[in-house]
Design a protein around this motif. Structure first.
Motif, short mmCIF file in Angstrom:
data_model
loop_
_atom_site.label_atom_id
_atom_site.label_comp_id
_atom_site.label_asym_id
_atom_site.label_seq_id
_atom_site.Cartn_x
_atom_site.Cartn_y
_atom_site.Cartn_z
N PRO A 1 24.79 74.53 14.09
CA PRO A 1 23.40 74.40 13.63
C PRO A 1 22.60 73.44 14.52
O PRO A 1 23.15 72.45 14.99
N THR A 2 21.36 73.79 14.78
CA THR A 2 20.51 72.93 15.62
C THR A 2 19.14 72.77 14.99
O THR A 2 18.64 73.70 14.36
N LYS A 3 18.56 71.60 15.15
CA LYS A 3 17.20 71.37 14.66
C LYS A 3 16.21 71.48 15.81
O LYS A 3 15.00 71.45 15.61
N THR A 4 16.73 71.62 17.02
CA THR A 4 15.85 71.54 18.19
C THR A 4 15.02 72.80 18.39
O THR A 4 13.86 72.72 18.77
N LYS A 5 15.61 73.96 18.13
CA LYS A 5 14.87 75.21 18.31
C LYS A 5 14.52 75.75 16.93
O LYS A 5 15.40 76.13 16.16
N LYS A 6 13.22 75.77 16.63
CA LYS A 6 12.76 76.11 15.28
C LYS A 6 13.17 77.54 14.87
O LYS A 6 13.51 77.80 13.73
N ILE B 1 25.03 81.42 25.22
CA ILE B 1 25.42 82.00 23.92
C ILE B 1 25.29 80.95 22.82
O ILE B 1 25.91 79.89 22.88
N GLY B 2 24.45 81.30 21.80
CA GLY B 2 24.28 80.33 20.73
C GLY B 2 23.42 80.92 19.61
O GLY B 2 23.07 82.09 19.66
N PRO B 3 23.12 80.13 18.62
CA PRO B 3 23.58 78.75 18.52
C PRO B 3 25.03 78.69 18.03
O PRO B 3 25.39 79.31 17.04
N VAL B 4 25.83 77.92 18.77
CA VAL B 4 27.23 77.76 18.38
C VAL B 4 27.31 76.95 17.09
O VAL B 4 28.04 77.30 16.16
N SER C 1 25.57 73.70 27.21
CA SER C 1 24.19 73.30 27.47
C SER C 1 23.67 72.57 26.25
O SER C 1 23.91 72.99 25.11
N VAL C 2 23.00 71.48 26.51
CA VAL C 2 22.53 70.61 25.43
C VAL C 2 21.11 70.14 25.68
O VAL C 2 20.70 69.96 26.83
N ILE C 3 20.39 69.98 24.58
CA ILE C 3 19.09 69.29 24.66
C ILE C 3 19.28 67.90 24.03
O ILE C 3 19.43 66.90 24.74
N SER C 4 19.32 67.86 22.67
CA SER C 4 19.22 66.56 22.00
C SER C 4 20.41 65.64 22.24
O SER C 4 20.26 64.42 22.19
N ALA C 5 21.60 66.20 22.48
CA ALA C 5 22.77 65.32 22.69
C ALA C 5 22.52 64.35 23.85
O ALA C 5 23.06 63.25 23.87
N GLY D 1 27.85 77.67 26.22
CA GLY D 1 27.51 77.63 24.80
C GLY D 1 26.27 76.77 24.65
O GLY D 1 25.99 75.89 25.47
N ILE D 2 25.49 77.06 23.58
CA ILE D 2 24.28 76.25 23.32
C ILE D 2 24.07 76.13 21.83
O ILE D 2 24.47 77.00 21.05
N GLY D 3 23.43 75.04 21.42
CA GLY D 3 23.05 74.86 20.03
C GLY D 3 23.94 73.88 19.30
O GLY D 3 25.10 74.20 19.02
N GLY D 4 23.42 72.71 19.03
CA GLY D 4 24.14 71.71 18.23
C GLY D 4 25.38 71.14 18.90
O GLY D 4 26.25 70.57 18.23
N ILE D 5 25.48 71.28 20.21
CA ILE D 5 26.67 70.76 20.91
C ILE D 5 26.52 69.26 21.15
O ILE D 5 25.45 68.78 21.54
N PHE E 1 14.30 73.12 33.02
CA PHE E 1 13.00 72.63 32.53
C PHE E 1 12.50 73.61 31.47
O PHE E 1 12.25 74.79 31.76
N ARG E 2 12.37 73.12 30.23
CA ARG E 2 11.98 73.98 29.11
C ARG E 2 10.84 73.28 28.36
O ARG E 2 11.09 72.47 27.46
N GLU E 3 9.63 73.56 28.75
CA GLU E 3 8.45 72.88 28.20
C GLU E 3 7.89 73.73 27.07
O GLU E 3 7.07 74.61 27.29
N1 3NM Z 1 18.58 77.98 22.46
P1 3NM Z 1 20.30 71.19 20.90
S1 3NM Z 1 19.78 76.91 20.51
C1 3NM Z 1 17.18 76.16 23.39
O1 3NM Z 1 20.77 79.75 20.29
C2 3NM Z 1 18.15 76.68 22.43
O2 3NM Z 1 19.82 80.47 22.10
C3 3NM Z 1 19.45 78.26 21.49
O3 3NM Z 1 19.22 72.28 21.39
C4 3NM Z 1 20.05 79.59 21.26
O4 3NM Z 1 21.28 71.01 22.02
C5 3NM Z 1 18.74 75.94 21.40
O5 3NM Z 1 19.49 69.95 20.67
C6 3NM Z 1 18.50 74.50 21.11
O6 3NM Z 1 20.92 71.72 19.64
C7 3NM Z 1 19.55 73.59 21.66
#
Ligand code: 3NM
Length: 217
Positions: A137-142, A132-135, A188-192, A167-171, A40-42
């Motif tokens: 490019p991601t638009k989710t985390k500003k 570990i990320g962002p692996v 780990s994914v948010i937008s996917a 791994g996290i970020g743009g997956i 949960f990430r509000e």
């Molecule tokens: N942390 P999406 S990238 C929450 O690099 C978060 O530590 C990141 O969102 C880091 O799966 C990120 O939509 C956003 O790209 C991940």
């Protein structure tokens, strides 16, 4: 903690600002599709606070509990303790991991790391797994750092560290296998999932991709 490795396979993260429909619906669908852990990430513009945040967290936790999905809280240690969540995930800008470890006892502790130094410090402080990320490019985390591929994951494995890693970020369903092949235990994914027209289908395909890569660690 072999069990933790299993739980990290498809780690879905979200809060209300990541969803186009009711987050409860999104989470329920993703659970049916096969996610293995939830955070949960509000956060972000329009994020809920106070009692609204608490109530959403409680609803999402109860969905997780019904389905034996571990429920992790991002950053908010007080919320995690109040709900008796299964764990906490923190970044480098939050309280030091050693302090958080003291507060949460033996709950799961995840730490976001971006370098070998941060990883070693987090291990010393009692981290159970690394994000570990962002692996990609991601638009989710500003305020995400520039994407760096899987280099740190590979370096940790090459040096013999067997700490569970996600791994996290743009997956996405397209690139998830690359992250696993580099030595991660999960993605780990948010937008996917949260932006997918079907969170159920997205979770199902991600689970399939992750499980199709032979794991050595
Ligand atoms: N942390 P999406 S990238 C929450 O690099 C978060 O530590 C990141 O969102 C880091 O799966 C990120 O939509 C956003 O790209 C991940």
């Amino acid at each position: 903690m072999n069990h933790l490795r299993e739980m990290l396979k498809v780690y879905f993260i979200m809060g209300s600002t990541n969803c186009f429909k009711d987050p409860r619906e999104v989470l329920a669908e993703s659970i049916d599709g096969g996610i293995t852990m939830f955070q949960f990430r509000e956060k972000g513009d329009g994020a809920l606070t106070g009692v609204e945040k608490f109530n959403l967290a409680k609803d999402l936790q109860s969905l997780c509990r019904k389905n034996q999905i571990p429920f992790i809280v991002n950053d908010d240690i007080e919320l995690a303790l109040a709900l008796d969540a299964d764990g906490v995930h923190i970044g480098q800008e939050d309280e030091p991991a050693s302090v958080v470890r003291e507060k949460i006892g033996n709950k799961i502790l995840g730490v976001s790391v971006h370098s070998m130094e941060e990883a070693l410090a987090a291990l010393k402080d009692g981290a159970d797994y690394f994000g570990i990320g962002p692996v990609f490019p991601t638009k989710t985390k500003k305020d995400a750092k520039p994407s760096r591929g899987t280099t740190l994951i590979e370096e940790l494995r090459r040096k013999g560290y067997s700490t569970p890693i996600v791994g996290i970020g743009g997956i996405t369903t397209e690139n998830a296998s690359t992250v696993m092949a580099a030595g991660a235990n999960g993605i780990s994914v948010i937008s996917a999932i949260s932006h997918a027209s079907s969170p159920y289908e997205a979770a199902k395909i991600l689970r399939k991709r992750v499980e199709s890569v032979e794991k050595v660690i």
